[in-house]
Each structure stands twice: as structure tokens, then as C-alpha cells.
Design an enzyme around this catalytic site. Structure first.
Site, PDB file in Angstrom:
ATOM      1  N   HIS A 156       0.844  -1.184   0.000  1.00 32.96           N
ATOM      2  CA  HIS A 156       0.000   0.000   0.000  1.00 32.96           C
ATOM      3  C   HIS A 156       0.884   1.240   0.000  1.00 32.96           C
ATOM      4  O   HIS A 156       2.111   1.153   0.070  1.00 32.96           O
ATOM      5  CB  HIS A 156      -0.953  -0.001   1.194  1.00 32.96           C
TER       6      HIS A 156
ATOM      7  N   ASP B  65       0.134   6.745  -3.744  1.00 31.82           N
ATOM      8  CA  ASP B  65      -1.049   6.332  -4.495  1.00 31.82           C
ATOM      9  C   ASP B  65      -1.430   7.336  -5.572  1.00 31.82           C
ATOM     10  O   ASP B  65      -1.605   6.982  -6.740  1.00 31.82           O
ATOM     11  CB  ASP B  65      -2.246   6.164  -3.552  1.00 31.82           C
TER      12      ASP B  65
END
Length: 383
Positions: free
Chosen positions: A123, A153
Site C-alpha cells: 500500500h 497512491d
């Protein structure tokens, strides 16, 4: 709009890919989000502005064949899966580019298509860590701190992938050929941090984390709590701006240590903090607005759209459901983005119209539906 006429297939995924697709849609591309059937993931759907949704089961051979057929008539494919997943589905770049040599095949992943971690889960915080950037973030004597999931991200992932796609589309106008984009979030955020690397020789990062000019070490580059529990952001780096900060705080610069005296920074922070705590955020805004002290309010999501500057620029927009979100940026003078004001699509809402648009017959669509390869979803009527 700038990307008018560009056809994009976005395979539904988490955070970065939906942003990438939304950016393209905001600037005029016709983006189809290919959603999974029998599964509703709200995280995939929150960045659906300007898109249509096709629900398709890629795990079925007929579903994979359907996507392959769609790719023959599209310009861009964005896929979010780990290395090797698309190849197992028979949808690897060699196959799809063989069918459509003009296809831009964008692969947006955390670790990239090669290397030790190519097949590993991760992540934002993991990509940020492996890029080296996380080591620079955080306060003195505290653990490194990841600022939500914006950097890897969205900045290093979604935005950098969109840049790669637009670059590849431009190159295609000269070569007539598509290509594969290997967008790694680790490399994307590392690239964005180029200033940190190239400024090391300037001494900006010579001290431990949290003790440098731009990482909360300096009292004049910091946030301070106000008497009403809100905050002010201070970025008065240059001497002329620092002078206006000191003036606004009601301090006598002649009685203060040199601005760049590192040993005095902790005490100066305490002084600034005690002064900021004596007034409300609005009171501090009235003091510093119109000056070059580089002092601004830390606005909450509840307040940001109503701030005078943001209102004057229409920086935030509201869709037909009353949801507020940022307006697309940057602003192009001749061909600005024209974001959709409709609600985000339901999963499978446009399945039939998309397949018809891409050349499927009604009989083929009926067969795909009966075989549970595709799904339809219609919005409920407001009674």
C-alpha cells in the site's frame, strides 16, 4: 476538451487507477470503468466522475475475450493488477498490442513490472518507504510519518501514470504506434522527490529528520494552534517575509536571535506557539491577509469551498447529488477541463450501451448476460 475523442478502458482498482481515469475523463476522454461482477467496492467507485461503468467477469474466458475485443477499438487501457495477472487472463500486452498496435497499455502498480517485489502486495506507506521519501517525513524524535495516502497512491501513481498516458498519446501522433507504460508508485514518488535528492549538497537536509528547514525544524515553517482550536500555517522562509511575520506577531526583531540560528529554533517555536494561541484563526487571518508574511489558515474540508479565494476561482464544484469536490487542474485557456456534474456511475449501469457502442449485437449481449459474464444495474427511481 483536450482529450476529446480518446477512448479509455479502466480496469477497476483501488485509489491510483480511478484517479488516473478521472483525470483523463475530466479533460475529455471517454472513460469506461470495467467493474467486476457480483462485487461492489465503494473504494473503487468514489472517483468515477465522468465515467461509464461496464460490469464484466474477466475470470470467465468469454469475459476475457470480451475485453480483448473492446481493446481493439480503444486508445488506452489502464490496469491495476500485480505482475502476471493480465498474462494469466490471456490479456497481456503482447496479445492486446498485437490486436491493436496503436493501444497505450498502462500498467499502474506499486512496485512495477520487474524486480524483487513485483508480485508482492503493498500500500501507499510501503511504496513511500521503499522510495526513500518516508525517511524524510516526520517530526524530531518521532517515527517517520506517512501523510495519508496522497503521495504514492495519487501523486506518484495516478498523476504520474496520467502523465505517461498523455505523453504516449502525443508520441503516437508521430509514430502511429502504441506502447506499454510501466508506472511504479515507488519510482513515481521517488521521481517527484528529485528536489530532495538534488538539494542535498545545499545543506537543507544535513540535520536529523524534523530539524531541518522544511521538515518542521524551523519555527517559521510550521503550523500553530489558535485559541479556537484551529491552526495557522507559516512558511516565512525568505528574510523579507520573515520580517512581516515577526511584525504581525507583534515581536521586536531587534530582540530576537538570527532567523537561521538553528540552536534557537526550539525556543522560537515556543514563543511563536504561545502568541498564536492568544487569538482565533479569524483574528490571525485579519492580521496577515494582504501581507507577504506567508501565513494562511489551515482550512478543514467543511470550510475550504467557502473560503473567499477558492470561491473567486471556483476551485470546488458540486455535483447533482450535492457532493463537493475539487475542480480539475490545471486550467487550460482554450480547452479547459469540463468535469461532469452527474453522480458517479453505478456498477454495470452502462453495460449494454457500451457494448452496443463497441459493435456487439443485442443477441451477443443477451448471451453474455445469460452466461453471467456481464451485469446490468439501473438507478432506482426517486419516488
Amino acid at each position: 476538451m483536450a482529450l476529446s475523442g480518446v477512448r479509455v478502458l479502466e480496469l477497476a482498482g483501488l485509489a491510483p487507477v480511478p484517479l488516473c481515469g478521472m483525470i483523463l475523463a475530466d479533460f475529455g476522454a471517454r472513460v469506461v470503468r470495467v467493474d467486476r461482477t457480483t462485487r461492489s467496492d465503494s473504494l473503487n467507485a468514489v472517483q468515477g466522475r465522468g465515467k461509464r461503468s461496464l460490469a464484466l467477469d474477466l475470470k470467465q474466458p468469454t469475459g476475457a475475450a470480451t475485453l480483448r475485443r473492446l481493446c481493439r477499438r480503444t486508445d488506452v487501457l489502464i490496469e491495476p493488477f500485480r505482475h502476471g495477472v493480465m498474462e494469466k487472463l490471456g490479456l497481456g500486452p503482447e496479445i492486446l498490442l498485437g490486436d491493436n498496435p496503436r493501444l497505450i497499455y498502462a500498467r499502474l502498480t506499486g512496485f512495477g513490472q520487474t524486480g524483487k517485489h513485483a508480485k508482492s502486495a503493498g500500500h501507499d506507506i510501503n511504496y513511500l518507504a521503499l522510495s526513500g521519501v518516508l525517511s524524510k517525513l516526520g517530526r524530531k524524535d518521532e517515527n517517520p510519518y506517512a501523510p495519508v495516502n496522497i503521495l504514492a497512491d495519487f501523486a506518484g501513481g495516478g498523476v504520474m501514470c496520467a502523465l505517461g498516458i498523455v505523453t504516449a498519446l502525443y508520441e503516437r501522433t508521430k509514430s502511429g504506434k502504441g506502447q506499454i507504460i510501466d508506472a511504479s508508485m515507488v519510482e513515481g514518488i521517488a521521481y517527484l522527490s528529485s528536489f530532495l535528492w538534488k538539494s542535498q549538497c545545499l545543506g537543507l537536509w544535513s540535520r536529523p529528520r524534523g530539524e531541518n528547514l522544511l521538515d518542521s525544524g524551523a519555527p517559521f515553517y510550521e503550523t500553530y494552534k489558535t485559541s479556537d482550536g484551529k491552526f495557522m500555517a507559516v512558511g516565512a522562509i525568505e528574510p523579507q517575509f520573515y520580517h512581516q511575520l515577526i511584525k504581525g506577531l507583534g515581536l521586536d526583531s531587534g530582540k530576537l536571535p538570527n532567523q537561521m540560528s538553528h540552536s534557537d529554533w526550539p525556543e522560537m517555536k515556543q514563543t511563536f506557539a504561545s502568541i498564536f494561541a492568544q487569538k482565533t484563526q479569524d483574528e490571525w487571518c485579519s492580521i496577515f491577509d494582504g501581507t507577504d508574511a506567508c501565513v494562511t489558515p489551515v482550512l478543514s474540508f467543511d470550510d475550504v469551498a467557502s473560503h473567499q479565494h477558492n470561491k473567486e476561482r471556483s476551485s470546488f464544484i458540486k455535483n447533482d447529488q450535492g457532493e463537493i469536490s475539487p475542480r480539475p487542474a490545471p486550467i487550460l485557456s482554450r480547452t479547459p477541463a469540463v468535469p461532469s456534474f452527474k453522480r458517479d456511475p453505478l456498477i454495470g449501469e452502462h453495460t449494454e450501451e457500451i457494448l452496443l457502442e463497441y459493435g456487439f449485437t443485442k443477441q451477443e449481449i443477451t448471451k453474455l448476460y445469460s452466461d453471467k459474464v456481464i451485469e446490468f444495474s439501473k438507478p432506482k427511481a426517486n419516488l
